[in-house]
Design an enzyme around this catalytic site. Structure first.
Site, short mmCIF file in Angstrom:
data_model
loop_
_atom_site.label_atom_id
_atom_site.label_comp_id
_atom_site.label_asym_id
_atom_site.label_seq_id
_atom_site.Cartn_x
_atom_site.Cartn_y
_atom_site.Cartn_z
N CYS A 1 0.88 -1.18 0.00
CA CYS A 1 0.00 0.00 0.00
C CYS A 1 0.91 1.22 0.00
O CYS A 1 0.90 2.03 0.93
CB CYS A 1 -0.92 -0.01 1.22
N ASP B 1 1.11 -1.27 4.94
CA ASP B 1 0.76 -0.03 5.64
C ASP B 1 -0.71 0.23 5.32
O ASP B 1 -1.04 0.98 4.40
CB ASP B 1 1.66 1.10 5.17
N CYS C 1 -1.79 3.94 11.06
CA CYS C 1 -1.61 5.17 11.84
C CYS C 1 -2.87 5.42 12.68
O CYS C 1 -3.33 6.55 12.83
CB CYS C 1 -1.29 6.36 10.94
N ASP D 1 -0.01 0.18 -5.51
CA ASP D 1 -1.08 1.05 -5.04
C ASP D 1 -2.23 1.00 -6.04
O ASP D 1 -2.04 0.61 -7.20
CB ASP D 1 -0.61 2.49 -4.85
N GLY E 1 4.80 6.96 -1.44
CA GLY E 1 6.11 6.37 -1.28
C GLY E 1 6.98 6.81 -0.14
O GLY E 1 8.18 6.55 -0.16
N GLY E 2 6.44 7.43 0.90
CA GLY E 2 7.27 7.86 2.01
C GLY E 2 8.06 6.71 2.62
O GLY E 2 9.28 6.80 2.81
N LYS E 3 7.38 5.63 2.93
CA LYS E 3 8.05 4.47 3.53
C LYS E 3 8.83 3.67 2.48
O LYS E 3 9.85 3.06 2.79
CB LYS E 3 7.03 3.60 4.25
#
Length: 402
Positions: free
Chosen positions: A232, A301, A354, A256, A236-238
């Site tokens: 997920c 995520d 989160c 995604d 693309g931060g992680k």
């Protein structure tokens, strides 16, 4: 904090109108667009507008109580005025406020008492019930923290620099910052500044990423040369953090359901110098099935309520409802069940959200493990907002060699 210019008030009014009455517009995007259009505003003006805008969204329900009415398009100036008086913010008496009667509001503000918890913590009534059911002993403490402003934390791109070098470069641009113990790649700004104009950002030295979020990539226990799937990935931060930890060696497949997010990921990856990322759009289940039994590591995520990140996304609590929460839990369960098949035997995955609700976190993992006896929980961690940064949950799960 000073609100001295009439056009600042008009900007706040416009942004609130778009957020509350626009077509499902998110507050961060509304504010971003406003600040781009107001090129004459200085850094202090931008900071004042941003703070007032977010605080009004954050405290919407309490402000409605002070006003004695709900937020409507025709009373946004009154809403702003009541907030300014309650927060004792300096302001001039703008002509738009003439004729607005606020004596009753001032009387309520002075009493400093609230008829219920929803008004006290400025959250919907259904969410009070949800918190009381799932987090009976701690939710009020956590909501106090979630109603504060979020710090601005950067993740250093280890492919290009170190946190110490990044801090030194930022300080040369008069950006006060410091590294964080316990967060190997994190740099926290001591006051919010536009760091996106710096050479450090243009050269791919950092991304904005909360300190808690930065722990997830480490939790996955990855090594260079592995095949990793970020199921997920979003923008693309992680994913980018995983690439840095893998030193650009091995392969990351970023999945995604939104092409625009994957396009943004590619742009960010180019700036970051991350070359081992392949993006794939999830158009149907076949995309997932082709990856079955292929990954050394898997990051899920999962989509969630986002209740752990209300400090930075306060408008989310007004967009959520209990029906959405019920639907997202079903989606989490299905994603965990379907995507877990991507793992090889002996592979490991992280399920993360989160959210701070056990029903989205521990309960989902327990349900998955009860149905899939060939998986075992290695460890799990709940990070609460009261610990300093965003609220997150992560569980490291291994597929056994059955």
């Amino acid at each position: 904090m000073k609100l001295e210019h009439r056009n600042l008030l008009l900007g706040i009014h416009s942004a609130l109108d778009d957020t509350f009455f626009g077509e499902n517009k998110y507050a961060d995007k509304v504010l971003e667009r406003l600040l781009k259009t107001q090129k004459k505003w200085g850094s202090q003006d931008r900071a004042v507008v941003s703070e007032i805008f977010y605080n009004i969204i954050r405290w919407k329900k309490r402000l409605e109580y002070y006003m004695g009415e709900g937020v409507k398009p025709g009373n946004l100036y009154k809403l702003i005025l009541v907030y300014l008086i309650w927060s004792e913010t300096e302001y001039r008496r703008f002509e738009e406020f003439q004729g607005i009667k606020i004596a009753d509001s001032i009387a309520k503000i002075k009493k400093r008492n609230f008829p219920n918890k929803a008004i006290e913590y400025s959250i919907p009534e259904w969410l009070v019930n949800q918190f009381q059911t799932e987090l009976p002993n701690v939710w009020e403490r956590e909501m106090n923290i979630l109603n504060e402003q979020a710090p601005l934390v950067l993740r250093t791109n280890a492919l290009k620099t170190t946190p110490e070098e990044l801090c030194e470069a930022l300080r040369e641009r008069n950006v006060a910052c410091h590294t964080l113990r316990g967060y190997p790649d994190a740099v926290e700004l001591e006051e919010k500044k536009n760091v996106f104009l710096t050479e450090s950002f243009k050269n791919g030295w950092f991304e904005v990423q909360d300190a808690s979020s930065q722990l997830i990539a480490y939790y996955l226990d990855i090594q260079s040369g592995m095949r990793v799937v970020d199921a997920c990935a979003g923008a693309g931060g992680k994913t980018l953090h995983l690439a840095a930890l893998m030193q650009n060696k091995g392969q990351i497949i970023a999945l995604d359901i939104h092409q625009w997010k994957l396009t943004e990921l590619k742009r960010r990856a180019k700036r970051a110098g991350a070359h081992n990322i392949e993006t794939r759009l999830i158009t149907d289940n076949k995309v997932i099935k082709r990856l079955y039994n292929s990954a050394d590591r898997l990051l899920i995520d999962a989509p969630c309520s986002g209740l752990g990140v209300l400090k930075r996304n306060p408008d989310a609590k007004w967009k959520l409802n209990d029906d959405f929460l019920s639907r997202i839990k079903i989606e989490q369960e299905n994603i965990l069940q379907d995507y877990s098949k991507i793992l090889k035997k002996g592979g490991k995955m992280v399920y993360a959200t989160c959210s701070i609700l056990p029903s989205e976190n521990q309960n989902q993992v327990e349900k998955f493990l009860s149905k899939n006896t060939n998986f075992r929980l290695i460890k799990e961690q709940s990070i609460m907002p009261s610990e300093g940064y965003d609220g997150f949950y992560m569980a490291l799960i291994e597929r056994e060699n059955e």
